[in-house]
Scaffold this active site. Structure first.
Site, PDB file in Angstrom:
ATOM      1  N   LYS A 164       0.816  -1.225   0.000  1.00 49.02           N
ATOM      2  CA  LYS A 164       0.000   0.000   0.000  1.00 49.02           C
ATOM      3  C   LYS A 164       0.850   1.275   0.000  1.00 49.02           C
ATOM      4  O   LYS A 164       0.529   2.232  -0.689  1.00 49.02           O
ATOM      5  CB  LYS A 164      -0.940  -0.009   1.200  1.00 49.02           C
ATOM      6  N   GLY A 186      -3.581   1.010  17.022  1.00 48.60           N
ATOM      7  CA  GLY A 186      -2.790   0.708  15.823  1.00 48.60           C
ATOM      8  C   GLY A 186      -2.209   1.982  15.263  1.00 48.60           C
ATOM      9  O   GLY A 186      -2.739   3.086  15.515  1.00 48.60           O
ATOM     10  N   GLY A 243      -1.047   1.323   8.310  1.00 45.98           N
ATOM     11  CA  GLY A 243      -1.743   1.951   7.185  1.00 45.98           C
ATOM     12  C   GLY A 243      -3.214   2.224   7.470  1.00 45.98           C
ATOM     13  O   GLY A 243      -3.709   3.329   7.209  1.00 45.98           O
ATOM     14  N   ALA A 244      -3.904   1.227   8.027  1.00 49.64           N
ATOM     15  CA  ALA A 244      -5.345   1.396   8.271  1.00 49.64           C
ATOM     16  C   ALA A 244      -5.572   2.477   9.326  1.00 49.64           C
ATOM     17  O   ALA A 244      -6.465   3.331   9.181  1.00 49.64           O
ATOM     18  CB  ALA A 244      -5.960   0.074   8.709  1.00 49.64           C
ATOM     19  N   THR A 271      -5.656  -2.991  14.083  1.00 56.56           N
ATOM     20  CA  THR A 271      -4.562  -3.981  14.095  1.00 56.56           C
ATOM     21  C   THR A 271      -5.154  -5.311  13.605  1.00 56.56           C
ATOM     22  O   THR A 271      -6.375  -5.461  13.579  1.00 56.56           O
ATOM     23  CB  THR A 271      -3.992  -4.207  15.514  1.00 56.56           C
TER      24      THR A 271
HETATM   25  P1  NAP Z   1      -0.094  -2.581   9.134  1.00 52.54           P
HETATM   26  O1  NAP Z   1       0.220  -1.336   8.377  1.00 52.54           O
HETATM   27  O2  NAP Z   1       0.809  -3.740   9.055  1.00 52.54           O
HETATM   28  O3  NAP Z   1      -0.249  -2.170  10.699  1.00 52.54           O
HETATM   29  C1  NAP Z   1      -0.519  -3.121  11.683  1.00 52.54           C
HETATM   30  C2  NAP Z   1      -0.751  -2.446  13.023  1.00 52.54           C
HETATM   31  O4  NAP Z   1      -1.215  -3.436  13.914  1.00 52.54           O
HETATM   32  C3  NAP Z   1       0.494  -1.841  13.624  1.00 52.54           C
HETATM   33  O5  NAP Z   1       0.131  -0.690  14.334  1.00 52.54           O
HETATM   34  C4  NAP Z   1       0.973  -2.946  14.569  1.00 52.54           C
HETATM   35  O6  NAP Z   1       1.668  -2.483  15.679  1.00 52.54           O
HETATM   36  C5  NAP Z   1      -0.337  -3.490  15.051  1.00 52.54           C
HETATM   37  N1  NAP Z   1      -0.224  -4.873  15.496  1.00 52.54           N
HETATM   38  C6  NAP Z   1       0.107  -5.940  14.737  1.00 52.54           C
HETATM   39  N2  NAP Z   1       0.092  -7.061  15.484  1.00 52.54           N
HETATM   40  C7  NAP Z   1      -0.236  -6.672  16.745  1.00 52.54           C
HETATM   41  C8  NAP Z   1      -0.393  -7.370  17.961  1.00 52.54           C
HETATM   42  N3  NAP Z   1      -0.228  -8.690  18.036  1.00 52.54           N
HETATM   43  N4  NAP Z   1      -0.744  -6.672  19.066  1.00 52.54           N
HETATM   44  C9  NAP Z   1      -0.924  -5.342  18.994  1.00 52.54           C
HETATM   45  N5  NAP Z   1      -0.781  -4.614  17.871  1.00 52.54           N
HETATM   46  C10 NAP Z   1      -0.441  -5.284  16.752  1.00 52.54           C
HETATM   47  O7  NAP Z   1      -1.534  -3.149   8.742  1.00 52.54           O
HETATM   48  P2  NAP Z   1      -2.812  -2.317   8.240  1.00 52.54           P
HETATM   49  O8  NAP Z   1      -2.812  -2.241   6.752  1.00 52.54           O
HETATM   50  O9  NAP Z   1      -2.906  -1.058   9.008  1.00 52.54           O
HETATM   51  O10 NAP Z   1      -3.998  -3.312   8.643  1.00 52.54           O
HETATM   52  C11 NAP Z   1      -4.421  -3.427   9.989  1.00 52.54           C
HETATM   53  C12 NAP Z   1      -5.701  -4.252  10.044  1.00 52.54           C
HETATM   54  O11 NAP Z   1      -6.723  -3.595   9.326  1.00 52.54           O
HETATM   55  C13 NAP Z   1      -5.546  -5.630   9.381  1.00 52.54           C
HETATM   56  O12 NAP Z   1      -6.259  -6.573  10.144  1.00 52.54           O
HETATM   57  C14 NAP Z   1      -6.221  -5.468   8.056  1.00 52.54           C
HETATM   58  O13 NAP Z   1      -6.775  -6.685   7.597  1.00 52.54           O
HETATM   59  C15 NAP Z   1      -7.324  -4.495   8.431  1.00 52.54           C
HETATM   60  N6  NAP Z   1      -7.832  -3.781   7.245  1.00 52.54           N
HETATM   61  C16 NAP Z   1      -9.114  -4.000   6.919  1.00 52.54           C
HETATM   62  C17 NAP Z   1      -9.650  -3.384   5.814  1.00 52.54           C
HETATM   63  C18 NAP Z   1     -11.087  -3.631   5.468  1.00 52.54           C
HETATM   64  O14 NAP Z   1     -11.506  -3.293   4.355  1.00 52.54           O
HETATM   65  N7  NAP Z   1     -11.850  -4.170   6.384  1.00 52.54           N
HETATM   66  C19 NAP Z   1      -8.867  -2.520   5.025  1.00 52.54           C
HETATM   67  C20 NAP Z   1      -7.533  -2.298   5.406  1.00 52.54           C
HETATM   68  C21 NAP Z   1      -7.014  -2.946   6.522  1.00 52.54           C
HETATM   69  P3  NAP Z   1       3.265  -2.274  15.641  1.00 52.54           P
HETATM   70  O15 NAP Z   1       3.479  -0.885  15.092  1.00 52.54           O
HETATM   71  O16 NAP Z   1       3.651  -2.429  17.074  1.00 52.54           O
HETATM   72  O17 NAP Z   1       3.826  -3.353  14.772  1.00 52.54           O
END
Ligand code: NAP
Length: 484
Positions: free
Chosen positions: A284, A343, A346-347, A401
């Site tokens: 992304k 979190g 990206g999201a 997250t």
């Molecule tokens: P990302 O950029 O990889 O960010 C992940 C975030 O989650 C980071 O802040 C990370 O913290 C935190 N995290 C990961 N594992 C964790 C854990 N075990 N305990 C606590 N915090 C944790 O991912 P993203 O793109 O933002 O996506 C995040 C979520 O949103 C995903 O589940 C994704 O599937 C969902 N999402 C859904 C949609 C939809 O259409 N429904 C669209 C986009 C995203 P750190 O900084 O400490 O690593």
């Protein structure tokens, strides 16, 4: 033309595969080298559809271990019994092709070559078949990465120019799109797996999915190609949502999966063959930095979830933020409310950005607290300690997250006792639809919004960007429900 590979391994399995795949197959490929205890006559009689006889030798990646004369004798026998096609390996030599031609004037010969290592350039591959005498030439190679799809496209383009009927298959998950897009690329046919039993090659999709999900036989050279660019991509429901929507709109378009490691190569070799792509983890942010035409949300968040075309130019958009906030506002306005986002990825960035546009008061908490602090500085909001999530006041809680996502469905980012009645809780996780976080919040009297609603809304927005027509939210919701 869907060719279903009948692989056994027993005669009983082979008959069942033919029975179960009859509705979807145009042709059956009988893999005589894979079927144990082969009884040729009943096997040939078990379908009225055209049949390809293949006895792939070990030296070409098959399992036929006997000598060459006995292998050719089986194929001769098939020809005498009226089989419509025979597959002959390019390496078997021109004499073998001529031998089959002498045997029957009507049998059609597929001359095939299967690479085992890094694919050679398409032009070189096509030259190998020059003068081979095949009615159809078939080239299969393992795709290491989705940009390797380009070889199949180029091979089929060369074949079209020479009026040569051809099949090009990129095997493996990264090559999946070559199977779906064969008609778009100008191929003669595509191989699919039977409904039960092993496929004949890695990455073969069941024939029913080729028809029901992708409508492969309805695609043609004018079909607009869209897809999901990411790694991994297998978990995504996008192929179901987008293809169902294209079908409903009678759009000549298809949506495939592009499992990609090398983003730059994908953008150079495969993206130009498409009308646009959805973008997911881990691209992304990188995509946003590589595209010049960036929509406002991309400039503001530094991330893109969609590549689309306007005229001759490629643009990047990010529908995640609006989709999340529209999903939330389906349950109540966010203006003036206190929103706590867990979190800082990206999201979280996208949601924080859009929530601020809509005048919410935003707080952020993240496992890696420096990341939360950096986000807070950038957006002029406040970061709170990750351990303090259960103690602060909020009207709206957002999980951005992956905690609670399949298969970790027993996890939650917030302790059960922290939930309060009257709050609104949104989970960006869309699989499962009701995460542990949402279940516990609901039990405590909170209203909840599933990430599924965000997912269908961003898919609807992508449909608008891809086709210029409005996505049907109702249809997208019902399609999504079928998979949870
Ligand atoms: P990302 O950029 O990889 O960010 C992940 C975030 O989650 C980071 O802040 C990370 O913290 C935190 N995290 C990961 N594992 C964790 C854990 N075990 N305990 C606590 N915090 C944790 O991912 P993203 O793109 O933002 O996506 C995040 C979520 O949103 C995903 O589940 C994704 O599937 C969902 N999402 C859904 C949609 C939809 O259409 N429904 C669209 C986009 C995203 P750190 O900084 O400490 O690593």
């Amino acid at each position: 033309m869907i060719i279903v590979s009948v692989t056994g391994p027993t005669m009983q399995d082979a008959s069942r595969q033919i029975r179960e795949s009859r509705r979807w197959a145009d042709i059956f490929e009988l893999r005589l080298d894979l079927i144990r205890g082969l009884e040729l006559v009943p096997l040939l009689r078990s379908t009225a559809k055209p049949r390809i006889a293949t006895a792939r030798p070990i030296w070409e990646g098959g399992e036929y271990a006997g000598d060459e004369e006995s292998r050719l004798a089986i194929l001769d026998d098939c020809v005498s019994r009226g089989v419509e096609f025979v597959d002959l390996e390019l390496k078997a030599g021109r004499e073998v092709v001529e031998r089959m031609r002498k045997k029957s004037r009507t049998v059609r010969l597929i001359v095939s070559h299967h690479e085992s290592g890094v694919p050679r350039p398409a032009a070189e591959a096509f030259r190998m078949f020059a003068g081979c005498g095949g009615d159809i030439v078939k080239w299969a190679y393992p795709a290491q990465d989705s940009p390797d799809l380009r070889f199949a496209y180029d091979f089929l383009r060369l074949a079209r120019r020479s009026s040569q009927k051809a099949i090009a298959v990129a095997t493996g998950e990264a090559g999946e799109a070559s199977r779906v897009l064969h008609r778009v690329f100008g191929g003669w046919g595509t191989y699919a797996a039977a409904e039960t039993g092993p496929g004949a090659a890695p990455g073969q999709l069941p024939a029913s999915s080729m028809v029901k999900t992708y409508r492969v036989n309805a695609l043609n050279s004018r079909t607009r190609v869209f897809g999901l660019l990411g790694n991994p991509v297998a978990q995504s429901n996008g192929i179901f949502l987008h293809n169902a929507s294209f079908r409903r709109q009678r759009a000549n378009a298809v949506y495939v999966r592009f499992l990609t490691s090398d983003l730059e190569r994908f953008m150079k070799d495969v993206l130009p063959l498409t009308g646009g792509c959805s973008v997911t983890i881990p691209f992304k942010e990188k995509v946003a930095s590589l595209v010049r035409g960036r929509d406002r949300e991309v400039r503001a968040t530094g991330a893109a979830n969609t590549l689309y075309r306007r005229g001759n130019s490629l643009r990047a958009a990010n529908g995640d933020a609006a989709a999340a906030l529209d999903a939330l506002e389906g349950k109540g306005r966010v203006k003036g409310k206190v929103m706590l986002i867990i979190g800082a990825g990206g999201a979280a960035r996208a949601i924080a950005y859009e929530a601020l546009q809509r005048r919410a008061q935003v707080f952020v908490a993240n496992r890696t607290e420096e990341r939360a602090a950096a986000l807070a500085r950038e957006f002029g909001i406040q970061a709170i300690p990750f351990s303090g999530i259960g103690e602060v006041h909020y009207d709206i809680l957002v999980n951005a997250t992956p905690v609670g996502m399949f298969p970790g469905v027993d996890e939650t980012p917030v302790p059960r006792l922290a939930h309060r009645p009257g709050t609104l809780v949104f989970d960006a996780v869309s699989n499962p639809r009701m995460t542990r976080l949402l279940k516990e919040a609901k039990e405590a009297g909170a209203r909840v919004v599933s990430g599924e609603e965000m997912f269908v809304r961003q898919a609807a927005r992508q449909q608008e960007l891809f086709l210029g027509t409005k996505g049907n939210l109702g249809l997208l919701r019902t399609t999504m429900r079928r998979f949870h």
